[in-house]
Scaffold this active site. Structure first.
Site, PDB file in Angstrom:
ATOM      1  CB  VAL A  25      -0.946   0.016   1.214  1.00  0.00           C
ATOM      2  CG1 VAL A  25      -1.795   1.286   1.204  1.00  0.00           C
ATOM      3  CG2 VAL A  25      -1.837  -1.223   1.208  1.00  0.00           C
ATOM      4  CE  LYS A  26       4.192   5.193  -5.086  1.00  0.00           C
ATOM      5  NZ  LYS A  26       4.283   5.161  -6.570  1.00  0.00           N
ATOM      6  CB  VAL A  27       0.720   5.680   2.664  1.00  0.00           C
ATOM      7  CG1 VAL A  27       0.047   6.742   3.508  1.00  0.00           C
ATOM      8  CG2 VAL A  27       0.000   4.341   2.779  1.00  0.00           C
TER       9      VAL A  27
END
Length: 218
Positions: free
Chosen positions: A87-89
């Site tokens: 998950v890219k945050v």
């Protein structure tokens, strides 16, 4: 150093994979839009297809939410697509809080849009698996993006952080080499700079000479 390809183009992902050096893929909403992929269902289906192509590599899927609760819900949905999803945050206050929540709940993250060592420290403290300094954009601002990679690498080594440095916003083959020298754990690049590493005029001249000489033995 691991090689990721920064694209949502399936043909380019396949080409990099067939080269035998691909370790993963990074994408973002801009790259999805470039491929004409619109709507949540289409985007999620595309992520699944990428995971099936790469199989064993990490695939970064970016949230488009900016508040803590929304990032958490979207991140859980992305993580459910495939076990290899990261998950890219974004590096914002609620993003750091979300990275900590994801870490505590066994969901790996990639902290994106990082432009300083201080931001990289926060990402590591929150438990991000990857931190993504955007070196090309830093260069565009008349700073040295590769120097930032080296600074983060030194800090992580001194402090014992386990977050991997993922050099992003790669503009050239030289960027890749310099990031390797500076201590990046991963580089994510468009296909062209990766293929550019193959090229050298002396290789071409040498091969032409070998092939010409080989004709003498035909």
């Amino acid at each position: 150093m691991k090689f990721f390809i920064d694209t949502a183009n399936l043909e380019q992902i396949k080409e990099a994979h067939e080269l035998g050096i691909l370790d993963g893929v990074t994408t973002n909403p801009s790259l999805m839009a470039k491929e004409g992929i619109k709507g949540k269902d289409a985007v999620y289906k595309h992520y699944k297809t990428i995971c099936e192509i790469v199989k064993d590599g990490d695939i970064s899927a970016e949230v488009i939410s900016t508040t803590f609760n929304e990032i958490i819900e979207e991140g859980k949905s992305l993580a459910a697509i495939h076990p290899n999803i990261i998950v890219k945050v974004p590096m914002i206050k609620d993003g750091v809080k979300a990275i900590k929540w994801f870490t505590d709940n066994g969901i790996p993250t990639n902290c994106t849009l990082v432009f300083s060592a201080g931001q990289a420290i926060l990402a590591a403290k929150a438990g991000a698996k990857y931190v993504s300094p955007f070196i090309g954009r830093i260069d565009d601002s008349n700073w040295d993006g590769v120097e930032l990679i080296a600074q983060i690498a030194q800090i992580y080594s001194l402090q014992g952080f386990h977050t991997e440095i993922l050099a992003a916003s790669i503009r050239s083959s030289l960027h890749i080499v310099k990031c390797a020298e500076a201590g990046a754990d991963v580089v994510t690049s468009p296909l062209e700079p990766i293929l550019g590493l193959l090229k050298h005029p002396l290789t071409d001249l040498g091969l032409a000479k070998f092939l010409e000489d080989a004709k003498k033995f035909a």
